[in-house]
Scaffold this motif. Structure first.
Motif, short mmCIF file in Angstrom:
data_model
loop_
_atom_site.label_atom_id
_atom_site.label_comp_id
_atom_site.label_asym_id
_atom_site.label_seq_id
_atom_site.Cartn_x
_atom_site.Cartn_y
_atom_site.Cartn_z
N ILE A 82 22.98 -3.29 67.31
CA ILE A 82 24.34 -3.06 67.79
C ILE A 82 24.63 -4.11 68.85
O ILE A 82 23.91 -4.19 69.86
CB ILE A 82 24.53 -1.65 68.36
N ASP A 83 25.64 -4.92 68.59
CA ASP A 83 25.96 -6.05 69.47
C ASP A 83 24.73 -6.89 69.77
O ASP A 83 24.50 -7.33 70.90
CB ASP A 83 26.59 -5.54 70.78
N GLY A 84 23.90 -7.09 68.75
CA GLY A 84 22.74 -7.94 68.87
C GLY A 84 21.50 -7.29 69.44
O GLY A 84 20.44 -7.90 69.47
N VAL A 85 21.62 -6.03 69.89
CA VAL A 85 20.48 -5.31 70.47
C VAL A 85 19.87 -4.41 69.39
O VAL A 85 20.58 -3.60 68.77
CB VAL A 85 20.91 -4.46 71.69
N ALA A 86 18.57 -4.56 69.17
CA ALA A 86 17.90 -3.81 68.10
C ALA A 86 18.01 -2.30 68.33
O ALA A 86 17.88 -1.82 69.46
CB ALA A 86 16.44 -4.22 68.01
N ILE A 87 18.24 -1.57 67.25
CA ILE A 87 18.24 -0.10 67.29
C ILE A 87 16.81 0.37 67.09
O ILE A 87 16.22 0.18 66.02
CB ILE A 87 19.15 0.48 66.20
N THR A 88 16.23 0.97 68.10
CA THR A 88 14.86 1.46 68.03
C THR A 88 14.75 2.95 68.33
O THR A 88 13.68 3.53 68.17
CB THR A 88 13.95 0.70 69.02
N LYS A 89 15.86 3.57 68.75
CA LYS A 89 15.86 4.98 69.09
C LYS A 89 17.30 5.46 69.22
O LYS A 89 18.23 4.63 69.25
CB LYS A 89 15.11 5.22 70.41
N PRO A 90 17.53 6.78 69.31
CA PRO A 90 18.89 7.25 69.56
C PRO A 90 19.39 6.75 70.91
O PRO A 90 18.60 6.46 71.82
CB PRO A 90 18.73 8.79 69.57
N GLY A 91 20.70 6.64 71.04
CA GLY A 91 21.27 6.16 72.29
C GLY A 91 22.62 6.79 72.54
O GLY A 91 23.27 7.29 71.62
#
Length: 242
Positions: free
Chosen positions: A61-70
């Motif tokens: 999301i916006d270049g930041v890896a999804i690794t967990k819920p946020g």
């Protein structure tokens, strides 16, 4: 927030549920994901939510890896999941309570936005199915998510209530403008709600159609008779029947 999936695959043992899914969802877009049961729609949603991890590929999301819920992503499921011993107001506040800070004015504001003002003290069993889903949507909205992930949220409702909730969601989205990824197996619902349609085929789950929905907004149900709507529906039916 822009969501990007780059060659995402998800295996469950020897079963490949998703295969090489690549797409980008622009900020503020309403995307409907359509497909038959078992095509990987919910798996895709869980990956975006961070509730599951891909076997290969990358989500960001916006270049930041999804690794967990946020907190930038909130899921609304098919069942409202309200706690029967809590009032509507307390249910809506539940996510904020878990965070440790409750913004009661914001909670009351959102309850009003979803049309449940005056029902704050009611328990879930005192509410209709549509009102319970509005409460679940309010619980999501008070978290101020950038992305709203909806997994067949109206599937359990009767047809009349479902249409009312679809109209309500369209009106609400027109005001808040958040990114929506909406899972459904209903063709008319997918075409009426979305800016963009993604059709998935199963075994393994792949994208069969990814195209804009060329219907003007605001949407109204007379559009189901529009030749463009009928042509697109016919094309989708052909893909699903293949």
């Amino acid at each position: 927030m822009a969501i990007t999936l780059d060659r995402v695959a998800r295996d469950f043992g020897a079963i490949r549920a998703l295969d090489e899914i690549s797409l980008t969802i622009a900020d503020g877009t309403f995307v409907t994901v359509l497909g038959a049961s078992g095509c990987g729609k919910s798996t895709l949603l869980n990956l975006i939510a961070g509730l599951d991890m891909p076997t290969s590929g990358r989500l960001s999301i916006d270049g930041v890896a999804i690794t967990k819920p946020g907190p930038d992503r909130v899921v609304v499921f098919q069942q409202p999941g309200l706690y029967p011993w809590l009032s509507l107001r307390e249910n809506v506040a539940f996510g904020q309570r878990l965070r440790g800070t409750i913004d009661w004015p914001r909670i009351d504001e959102v309850i009003g936005i979803v049309g449940l003002g005056g029902f704050e003290a009611h328990r879930p069993y005192e509410l209709s199915g549509g009102m319970q889903q509005r409460a679940a949507l309010a619980r999501a909205l008070v978290m101020n998510p950038k992305v709203l992930l909806m997994d067949e949220p109206f599937a359990a409702l009767d047809a009349q209530t479902r249409h009312r909730m679809q109209d309500f969601l369209l009106e609400l989205w027109g005001r808040i403008g958040t990114t929506v990824v909406f899972i459904t197996h209903d063709i008319d619902e997918a075409l009426m709600l979305g800016d963009r349609l993604i059709v998935m085929q199963a075994r393994p789950g792949r994208i069969a159609i990814d195209r804009p929905i060329p219907l003007a907004r605001p949407r109204h149900w007379d559009m189901v008779l529009d030749p463009g709507f009928v042509a697109l529906k016919r094309a989708v039916m052909g893909i699903l029947a293949a």
